[in-house]
Design an enzyme around this catalytic site. Structure first.
Site, PDB file in Angstrom:
ATOM      1  N   PRO A   9      52.296  23.661  30.946  1.00  0.00           N
ATOM      2  CA  PRO A   9      53.745  23.692  31.146  1.00  0.00           C
ATOM      3  C   PRO A   9      54.243  24.996  31.764  1.00  0.00           C
ATOM      4  O   PRO A   9      53.761  26.074  31.448  1.00  0.00           O
ATOM      5  CB  PRO A   9      54.310  23.505  29.734  1.00  0.00           C
ATOM      6  CG  PRO A   9      53.213  23.802  28.799  1.00  0.00           C
ATOM      7  CD  PRO A   9      51.942  23.519  29.529  1.00  0.00           C
ATOM      8  N   TYR A  22      55.191  37.231  35.115  1.00  0.00           N
ATOM      9  CA  TYR A  22      54.269  36.327  35.804  1.00  0.00           C
ATOM     10  C   TYR A  22      54.112  36.595  37.294  1.00  0.00           C
ATOM     11  O   TYR A  22      53.323  35.921  37.954  1.00  0.00           O
ATOM     12  CB  TYR A  22      54.711  34.873  35.585  1.00  0.00           C
ATOM     13  CG  TYR A  22      54.693  34.491  34.128  1.00  0.00           C
ATOM     14  CD1 TYR A  22      53.496  34.239  33.475  1.00  0.00           C
ATOM     15  CD2 TYR A  22      55.877  34.413  33.392  1.00  0.00           C
ATOM     16  CE1 TYR A  22      53.464  33.913  32.126  1.00  0.00           C
ATOM     17  CE2 TYR A  22      55.853  34.080  32.050  1.00  0.00           C
ATOM     18  CZ  TYR A  22      54.650  33.839  31.421  1.00  0.00           C
ATOM     19  OH  TYR A  22      54.621  33.515  30.092  1.00  0.00           O
ATOM     20  N   HIS A  80      48.824  27.919  22.270  1.00  0.00           N
ATOM     21  CA  HIS A  80      49.176  28.385  20.938  1.00  0.00           C
ATOM     22  C   HIS A  80      49.618  27.266  20.003  1.00  0.00           C
ATOM     23  O   HIS A  80      49.932  27.536  18.840  1.00  0.00           O
ATOM     24  CB  HIS A  80      50.304  29.416  21.037  1.00  0.00           C
ATOM     25  CG  HIS A  80      50.215  30.277  22.249  1.00  0.00           C
ATOM     26  ND1 HIS A  80      49.206  31.200  22.443  1.00  0.00           N
ATOM     27  CD2 HIS A  80      50.980  30.328  23.367  1.00  0.00           C
ATOM     28  CE1 HIS A  80      49.378  31.792  23.611  1.00  0.00           C
ATOM     29  NE2 HIS A  80      50.433  31.274  24.198  1.00  0.00           N
ATOM     30  N   GLU A  98      39.257  29.750  29.971  1.00  0.00           N
ATOM     31  CA  GLU A  98      40.688  29.861  29.670  1.00  0.00           C
ATOM     32  C   GLU A  98      41.253  30.994  30.518  1.00  0.00           C
ATOM     33  O   GLU A  98      40.658  32.076  30.591  1.00  0.00           O
ATOM     34  CB  GLU A  98      40.838  30.184  28.183  1.00  0.00           C
ATOM     35  CG  GLU A  98      42.233  30.464  27.712  1.00  0.00           C
ATOM     36  CD  GLU A  98      42.275  30.885  26.243  1.00  0.00           C
ATOM     37  OE1 GLU A  98      43.375  30.828  25.671  1.00  0.00           O
ATOM     38  OE2 GLU A  98      41.238  31.278  25.668  1.00  0.00           O
TER      39      GLU A  98
END
Length: 146
Positions: A9, A22, A80, A98
């Site tokens: 997402p 980001y 999370h 990851e």
């Protein structure tokens, strides 16, 4: 070699969402950089994104049936929270790296938890979009070393 790069997402909102965290590159720039890196390495690479947990589970399961060699996965906030995604990775047992654009270890306490980490061969965090390229390299070295 055939890999799948999965994004969870809000990754589609790169360049818009909190650029101080980001970066200013948008999602298309991420896809172009990943594709170019994979092409240079002679890797078949698909890049997918979804904001929906069940869709990501379906994509992970489909990767098994498509005989994908490895996954690069930025699950976003599902890192999370999602036991369903963790279970999907455990089920398919595809080598997975990851990846996180930001340095999650220096952010909020809830971001210190990763439900998928134990199903991954490595984690790359805090290297921006370049982290995806490093994740691809880690994945390739792992697969070629088997």
């Amino acid at each position: 070699m055939n890999i799948l790069v999965l994004n969870g997402p809000n990754i589609n909102m790169l360049g818009i969402r909190e650029p101080d965290i980001y970066g200013s590159d948008n999602y298309d720039a991420l896809c172009r950089r990943v594709s170019s890196h994979a092409d240079r390495k002679g890797i078949d690479c698909r890049i997918l994104q979804s904001n929906h947990e069940g869709d990501l589970v379906d994509m992970i399961q489909q990767a098994f049936f498509d005989k994908v060699d490895g996954l690069v996965f930025n699950p976003g906030a599902y890192t999370h929270t999602s036991i369903a995604i963790a279970d999907a990775l455990k089920a398919v047992r595809i080598p997975t790296v990851e990846v996180h654009i930001s340095d999650v270890s220096s952010r909020e306490s809830f971001r210190q938890i990763s439900y998928i980490r134990e199903s991954c061969i490595a984690t790359v965090s805090g290297k921006g979009i370049d982290g995806y390229l490093e994740a691809i390299d880690i994945l390739c070295n792992h697969i070629e070393g088997r």
